[in-house]
Design a protein around this motif. Structure first.
Motif, mmCIF file in Angstrom:
data_model
loop_
_atom_site.group_PDB
_atom_site.id
_atom_site.type_symbol
_atom_site.label_atom_id
_atom_site.label_comp_id
_atom_site.label_asym_id
_atom_site.label_seq_id
_atom_site.Cartn_x
_atom_site.Cartn_y
_atom_site.Cartn_z
ATOM 1 N N GLU A 84 0.820 -1.216 0.000
ATOM 2 C CA GLU A 84 0.000 0.000 0.000
ATOM 3 C C GLU A 84 0.849 1.259 0.000
ATOM 4 O OE1 GLU A 84 -3.026 0.065 2.995
ATOM 5 O OE2 GLU A 84 -3.750 -1.926 2.456
ATOM 6 N N GLU A 85 1.957 1.235 0.714
ATOM 7 C CA GLU A 85 2.843 2.414 0.759
ATOM 8 C C GLU A 85 3.377 2.712 -0.629
ATOM 9 O OE1 GLU A 85 6.853 4.297 0.799
ATOM 10 O OE2 GLU A 85 6.547 2.166 0.556
ATOM 11 N N ALA B 94 0.647 4.122 -2.803
ATOM 12 C CA ALA B 94 0.370 5.510 -2.447
ATOM 13 C C ALA B 94 1.402 6.449 -3.078
ATOM 14 C CB ALA B 94 0.350 5.678 -0.930
ATOM 15 N N GLU C 79 0.569 6.815 -6.787
ATOM 16 C CA GLU C 79 -0.588 7.698 -6.955
ATOM 17 C C GLU C 79 -0.207 9.153 -6.693
ATOM 18 O OE1 GLU C 79 -3.666 6.005 -4.501
ATOM 19 O OE2 GLU C 79 -3.706 4.173 -5.700
ATOM 20 N N ASP C 80 0.639 9.386 -5.681
ATOM 21 C CA ASP C 80 1.112 10.742 -5.404
ATOM 22 C C ASP C 80 1.890 11.305 -6.593
ATOM 23 O OD1 ASP C 80 -0.007 10.535 -2.885
ATOM 24 O OD2 ASP C 80 1.917 10.384 -1.821
#
Length: 148
Positions: free
Chosen positions: A45-46, A49, A52-53
């Protein structure tokens, strides 16, 4: 399989003309580079993320160039072991600056997004215009794979 970048990293450039569809082209270009550098698929997930950032930051900086500088001229991505640097060059010599926010008026949040998601960002003069740059730390999995 881990990616082995040269010690100086790797740079990808996309020349740009006009504003129609430019944000989507830049996101697609960035997604392809992140895939080649094995940020995608993310291991957790990190990492997802961070991906996506990065795509949101690309969208924000390119959109700002469209709105305030007649469109971007070039998108540059430079990936090293520990970070990704995103650069967008445009014709305007004016550096980005926050606009007063009004609750009833849409927009004006791009620099807030940069402040919250980027490790650092800024702008430098380039020719008659400028380059806005944004840096993001590489996901830990990517950093570890390149160092080991």
């Amino acid at each position: 399989m881990s990616v082995v970048l040269p010690s100086q990293g790797q740079t990808r450039r996309l020349r740009l003309y006009g504003t129609e569809g430019v944000v989507g082209r830049c996101r697609d270009f960035s997604r392809e580079a992140l895939t080649d550098w094995q940020w995608i698929p993310a291991a957790d997930e990190e990492g997802q993320a961070v991906v996506e950032d990065v795509l949101l930051l690309v969208s924000e900086v390119v959109t700002n160039a469209c709105l305030h500088a007649h469109g971007p001229q070039e998108l540059t991505l430079h990936c090293s072991v520990d970070r990704l640097r995103i650069e967008v060059t445009d014709d305007s010599p004016l550096p980005p600056r926050p606009r007063p926010l009004a609750a009833a008026v849409p927009g004006g949040h791009g620099l807030i997004v940069l402040d919250r998601l980027a490790r650092s960002w800024g702008s430098v003069p380039r020719g008659r215009g400028k380059t806005v740059w944004v840096e993001v730390a590489a996901p830990l999995r990517v950093q570890g794979a390149r160092q080991g």
